[in-house]
Write a protein that holds these residues in place. Structure first.
Motif, PDB file in Angstrom:
ATOM      1  N   ARG A 306       0.828  -1.210   0.000  1.00 43.68           N
ATOM      2  CA  ARG A 306       0.000   0.000   0.000  1.00 43.68           C
ATOM      3  C   ARG A 306       0.860   1.257   0.000  1.00 43.68           C
ATOM      4  NH1 ARG A 306      -3.518  -2.852   3.677  1.00 43.68           N
ATOM      5  NH2 ARG A 306      -2.468  -1.845   5.419  1.00 43.68           N
ATOM      6  N   ALA A 307       1.938   1.230   0.765  1.00 44.73           N
ATOM      7  CA  ALA A 307       2.818   2.395   0.822  1.00 44.73           C
ATOM      8  C   ALA A 307       3.507   2.624  -0.525  1.00 44.73           C
ATOM      9  CB  ALA A 307       3.856   2.206   1.930  1.00 44.73           C
ATOM     10  N   VAL A 308       3.987   1.544  -1.136  1.00 35.96           N
ATOM     11  CA  VAL A 308       4.635   1.656  -2.446  1.00 35.96           C
ATOM     12  C   VAL A 308       3.638   2.163  -3.482  1.00 35.96           C
ATOM     13  CG1 VAL A 308       5.706   0.342  -4.320  1.00 35.96           C
ATOM     14  CG2 VAL A 308       6.352  -0.120  -1.949  1.00 35.96           C
ATOM     15  N   GLN A 309       2.425   1.620  -3.437  1.00 35.58           N
ATOM     16  CA  GLN A 309       1.392   2.031  -4.390  1.00 35.58           C
ATOM     17  C   GLN A 309       1.059   3.505  -4.244  1.00 35.58           C
ATOM     18  OE1 GLN A 309      -2.216  -0.343  -4.231  1.00 35.58           O
ATOM     19  NE2 GLN A 309      -3.452   1.386  -4.916  1.00 35.58           N
ATOM     20  N   GLN A 310       0.917   3.978  -3.009  1.00 35.40           N
ATOM     21  CA  GLN A 310       0.585   5.388  -2.790  1.00 35.40           C
ATOM     22  C   GLN A 310       1.650   6.300  -3.381  1.00 35.40           C
ATOM     23  OE1 GLN A 310      -0.076   6.345   1.327  1.00 35.40           O
ATOM     24  NE2 GLN A 310      -0.777   8.412   0.903  1.00 35.40           N
ATOM     25  N   GLN A 311       2.918   5.932  -3.195  1.00 41.35           N
ATOM     26  CA  GLN A 311       4.008   6.735  -3.738  1.00 41.35           C
ATOM     27  C   GLN A 311       3.979   6.733  -5.261  1.00 41.35           C
ATOM     28  OE1 GLN A 311       6.495   8.667  -2.188  1.00 41.35           O
ATOM     29  NE2 GLN A 311       6.833   9.265  -4.319  1.00 41.35           N
ATOM     30  N   GLY A 344       5.770  -5.044  -9.800  1.00 41.93           N
ATOM     31  CA  GLY A 344       4.653  -5.746  -9.210  1.00 41.93           C
ATOM     32  C   GLY A 344       3.468  -4.865  -8.862  1.00 41.93           C
ATOM     33  N   VAL A 345       3.646  -3.547  -8.942  1.00 41.97           N
ATOM     34  CA  VAL A 345       2.588  -2.627  -8.502  1.00 41.97           C
ATOM     35  C   VAL A 345       2.043  -1.795  -9.657  1.00 41.97           C
ATOM     36  CG1 VAL A 345       2.006  -0.873  -6.745  1.00 41.97           C
ATOM     37  CG2 VAL A 345       3.731  -2.581  -6.248  1.00 41.97           C
ATOM     38  N   VAL A 346       2.639  -1.912 -10.844  1.00 44.70           N
ATOM     39  CA  VAL A 346       2.196  -1.063 -11.959  1.00 44.70           C
ATOM     40  C   VAL A 346       0.743  -1.332 -12.339  1.00 44.70           C
ATOM     41  CG1 VAL A 346       4.457  -0.537 -12.957  1.00 44.70           C
ATOM     42  CG2 VAL A 346       3.303  -2.677 -13.568  1.00 44.70           C
ATOM     43  N   GLY A 347       0.267  -2.561 -12.154  1.00 43.78           N
ATOM     44  CA  GLY A 347      -1.135  -2.849 -12.469  1.00 43.78           C
ATOM     45  C   GLY A 347      -2.089  -2.073 -11.584  1.00 43.78           C
ATOM     46  N   LEU A 348      -1.722  -1.926 -10.314  1.00 39.15           N
ATOM     47  CA  LEU A 348      -2.562  -1.164  -9.384  1.00 39.15           C
ATOM     48  C   LEU A 348      -2.527   0.321  -9.720  1.00 39.15           C
ATOM     49  CD1 LEU A 348      -1.555  -2.973  -6.074  1.00 39.15           C
ATOM     50  CD2 LEU A 348      -3.607  -3.333  -7.452  1.00 39.15           C
ATOM     51  N   VAL A 349      -1.375   0.809 -10.133  1.00 45.74           N
ATOM     52  CA  VAL A 349      -1.271   2.211 -10.548  1.00 45.74           C
ATOM     53  C   VAL A 349      -2.145   2.463 -11.773  1.00 45.74           C
ATOM     54  CG1 VAL A 349       0.295   3.970 -11.465  1.00 45.74           C
ATOM     55  CG2 VAL A 349       1.037   2.504  -9.580  1.00 45.74           C
ATOM     56  N   ALA A 350      -2.046   1.567 -12.760  1.00 46.68           N
ATOM     57  CA  ALA A 350      -2.872   1.715 -13.962  1.00 46.68           C
ATOM     58  C   ALA A 350      -4.352   1.690 -13.616  1.00 46.68           C
ATOM     59  CB  ALA A 350      -2.533   0.608 -14.962  1.00 46.68           C
ATOM     60  N   SER A 351      -4.728   0.811 -12.683  1.00 45.27           N
ATOM     61  CA  SER A 351      -6.129   0.701 -12.297  1.00 45.27           C
ATOM     62  C   SER A 351      -6.631   1.970 -11.616  1.00 45.27           C
ATOM     63  CB  SER A 351      -6.296  -0.504 -11.363  1.00 45.27           C
ATOM     64  OG  SER A 351      -7.646  -0.678 -11.008  1.00 45.27           O
ATOM     65  N   LYS A 352      -5.834   2.505 -10.689  1.00 45.03           N
ATOM     66  CA  LYS A 352      -6.236   3.727  -9.983  1.00 45.03           C
ATOM     67  C   LYS A 352      -6.406   4.896 -10.951  1.00 45.03           C
ATOM     68  CE  LYS A 352      -6.413   2.565  -5.592  1.00 45.03           C
ATOM     69  NZ  LYS A 352      -7.663   2.701  -4.801  1.00 45.03           N
ATOM     70  N   LEU A 353      -5.456   5.061 -11.868  1.00 45.24           N
ATOM     71  CA  LEU A 353      -5.539   6.180 -12.805  1.00 45.24           C
ATOM     72  C   LEU A 353      -6.680   5.986 -13.797  1.00 45.24           C
ATOM     73  CD1 LEU A 353      -1.776   6.855 -13.508  1.00 45.24           C
ATOM     74  CD2 LEU A 353      -3.316   8.152 -12.059  1.00 45.24           C
ATOM     75  N   LYS A 354      -6.911   4.744 -14.215  1.00 48.96           N
ATOM     76  CA  LYS A 354      -8.037   4.476 -15.113  1.00 48.96           C
ATOM     77  C   LYS A 354      -9.352   4.873 -14.453  1.00 48.96           C
ATOM     78  CE  LYS A 354     -10.192   0.826 -15.029  1.00 48.96           C
ATOM     79  NZ  LYS A 354     -11.470   0.249 -14.542  1.00 48.96           N
ATOM     80  N   GLU A 355      -9.495   4.565 -13.160  1.00 47.97           N
ATOM     81  CA  GLU A 355     -10.720   4.915 -12.447  1.00 47.97           C
ATOM     82  C   GLU A 355     -10.896   6.428 -12.356  1.00 47.97           C
ATOM     83  OE1 GLU A 355     -10.417   3.010  -8.695  1.00 47.97           O
ATOM     84  OE2 GLU A 355     -10.501   0.976  -9.510  1.00 47.97           O
ATOM     85  N   ARG A 356      -9.808   7.145 -12.111  1.00 48.25           N
ATOM     86  CA  ARG A 356      -9.912   8.599 -11.941  1.00 48.25           C
ATOM     87  C   ARG A 356     -10.093   9.336 -13.265  1.00 48.25           C
ATOM     88  NH1 ARG A 356      -5.304   9.773  -7.248  1.00 48.25           N
ATOM     89  NH2 ARG A 356      -6.028   8.153  -5.812  1.00 48.25           N
ATOM     90  N   LEU A 357      -9.458   8.842 -14.320  1.00 48.44           N
ATOM     91  CA  LEU A 357      -9.461   9.547 -15.598  1.00 48.44           C
ATOM     92  C   LEU A 357     -10.496   9.016 -16.575  1.00 48.44           C
ATOM     93  CD1 LEU A 357      -5.580   9.611 -16.124  1.00 48.44           C
ATOM     94  CD2 LEU A 357      -7.003  11.486 -15.273  1.00 48.44           C
TER      95      LEU A 357
END
Length: 551
Positions: A306-311, A344-357
């Motif tokens: 979670r910390a890595v993802q937030q950053q 290992g976290v790029v999928g979560l980053v892509a998902s978060k940005l897809k939801e926002r944008l």
């Protein structure tokens, strides 16, 4: 059954009780799966001749539960030499690679079984065959133009397959293979009393199916419902019970949403930051005390994730703020890369940005520190088939992408770092050709207004327990206008509200809803009705997913 729930079912195309709440008795028979005879022949022969069966999993939750299901199920069906392995995301990359095959050679398997991958692993399967191993592929991902050189392939999405549902997760595919294998062994007279009860594996099937976000058609809902019943009754495997406990969820009222937002992330975290072998060990553990220890480690890894993802999400948003756009309109899609990001976290980053944008997003990171190969994870919006877009890029510019695979809404790929700019241009060109303007407008699908007399604990519990809800069978969501009687921030991000409707005073919370400005005197919200577990008793609350002024 409350009238509201009947209305919800009908809106999802379920017009009778059998369609709304399918049972195990309604499961599609395995017969339609192409390759099943060859697959069960391989497995039956390996069991009869005491050959070494090596199950190779994947490093996500579906892959881990599929691996545990295969190992447990094969042992139940008489296999005495069953082992398992899983690729390390950083070291091996996705799936059965030649590098992984070379490491597995020391185990000297006779039959290698892939679960939740393999349909795109041509080189790895060829390497395994060169060692003299037999290979059985069980997968659910979309195949490419050619199938790999395996001895048998079971995948409902391969050409010519007649199975009635194309929505099985990887864990669902291997479960069906085990069902067919049991039948084969029964018919051969090799099982006493009809053989083992494979429904004991449905807790794993439910978790993997929900976690992989496959559409919950009637067949998948029957599988997930049965698995949830086992978990709620405290009959799940020790590892899953420990994960439910460490995620601070109630087993008695466990829902598909609890699996998706609490249990699965703790398993996935191992594959993202460490090694999914730890997650599989937890799922195969039968000692409750040891399972709790393993679950506690997974919980700690998830906190780190979670910390890595937030950053990384913060980095991504800062990068997007610098993207020039002379026309002033949002880009149709985004490709992002940062050399400091964790693959290992790029999928979560892509998902978060897809939801926002509400735009397709692909996030890239080095495959390993200092690597010149990038690993990307894509997330898409409804109507834009991202794997088809990658196939379009690959056909137009062969060699630009090293390898890719996935689904309509999510995909993974790798490419040389030097190709990033060219790929970005090609992907944006493909997106521009495939995305129509109407797809770029996000919408909220609501079940309408909730009657005033439905704001009670009976309806809240019926809605919670009326699932499983998920992809393709969404959780009930209502909308309406309310007076704001009071409000207060909770922590730094959340907003607690008391809303008024026709004399009712309703507690509500909007997670992530505190933006520094107070709500107006009257709001229109999209919300879910849920029991208020914190206050207990007959208390209910509204979970606000969207809020806007109603003035």
């Amino acid at each position: 059954m409350p009238a509201v729930l009947r209305r919800v079912y009908s809106a999802r195309g379920a017009h009778d009780h059998a369609a709304a709440r399918p049972r195990l008795a309604d499961l599609l028979p395995p017969d339609g799966l192409l390759g099943l005879d060859a697959a069960t022949a391989l497995l039956a022969d390996a069991i009869a001749n005491d050959r070494h069966i090596l199950v190779v999993g994947d490093f996500d939750c579906d892959g881990a539960t599929a691996c545990a299901t295969a190992v447990r199920g094969l042992r139940m069906l008489g296999a005495t030499r069953v082992s398992h392995a899983v690729p390390n995301r950083i070291v091996h990359g996705y799936g059965l690679s030649p590098a992984l095959v070379e490491e597995l050679a020391a185990l000297q398997p006779d039959l290698l079984v892939t679960v939740d991958h393999g349909i795109a692993c041509h080189a790895g399967i060829a390497a395994a065959k060169a060692h003299g191993w037999q290979v059985l592929v069980t997968d659910h991902h979309l195949p490419g133009d050619a199938l790999p050189p395996a001895d048998a392939i079971v995948n409902p999405n391969q050409p010519g397959d007649g199975f009635g549902s194309k929505m099985l997760a990887g864990v669902g595919v291997i479960f069906y293979v085990l069902l067919a294998l049991r039948r084969r062994l029964r018919e051969a007279g090799r099982l006493d009393d009809g053989g083992p009860d494979l429904s004991t594996l449905l807790d794993l099937v439910a978790v993997g199916t929900v976690a992989d976000l496959v559409p919950l058609d009637a067949n998948n809902r029957a599988l997930v419902s049965a698995g949830l019943r086992r978990l709620r009754a405290g009959k799940g495997c020790a590892g899953l019970q420990a994960l439910i406990e460490v995620s601070r969820r109630s087993a008695e009222t466990l829902t598909a949403a609890d699996i998706g937002f609490a249990v699965a992330p703790r398993l996935n975290a191992a594959g993202r930051l460490e090694d999914m072998a730890l997650g599989i060990e937890c799922l195969l553990c039968d000692d409750p005390a040891q399972a709790r220890e393993l679950a506690a480690v997974l919980d700690g890894i998830n906190a780190e994730r979670r910390a890595v993802q937030q950053q990384m999400v913060g980095d991504a948003e800062a990068a997007l703020a610098l993207v020039p756009d002379a026309a002033g309109a949002p880009h149709i899609a985004h490709c992002l890369f940062d050399a400091r990001w964790h693959p290992g976290v790029v999928g979560l980053v892509a998902s978060k940005l897809k939801e926002r944008l509400h735009r397709p997003v692909i996030a890239f990171a080095p495959g390993e520190p200092g690597s010149e190969v990038l690993r990307g994870s894509a997330r898409s919006i409804p109507g834009f088939h991202v794997r088809d877009a990658l196939a379009r890029v690959d056909a137009a510019q062969p060699g630009l992408i090293e390898r890719f695979g996935g689904h309509a809404m999510a995909a993974g790929l790798s490419l040389p770092r030097a190709h990033f700019d060219a790929f970005q241009a090609a992907f944006l060109e493909a997106a521009s050709a495939m995305i129509t303007p109407d797809l770029l407008h996000d919408t909220i699908a609501s079940d309408g207004a909730l009657p005033v007399d439905a704001f009670d604990i009976h309806t809240a519990c019926a809605l919670r327990d009326g699932g499983p809800w998920g992809q393709g069978f969404p959780e009930p969501l209502f909308d309406g206008e309310f007076d704001v009687l009071s409000w207060r921030p909770v922590g730094t991000q959340h907003l607690k509200l008391e809303l008024g409707l026709s004399g009712l005073r309703l507690q509500a919370i909007e997670f992530g809803g505190w933006r520094g400005t107070p709500p107006g005197p009257r709001v229109r919200v999209a919300y879910r009705l849920a029991p208020d577990d914190y206050r207990g008793g007959d208390a209910i609350q509204l979970l606000v997913l969207h809020r806007e002024s109603a003035v």
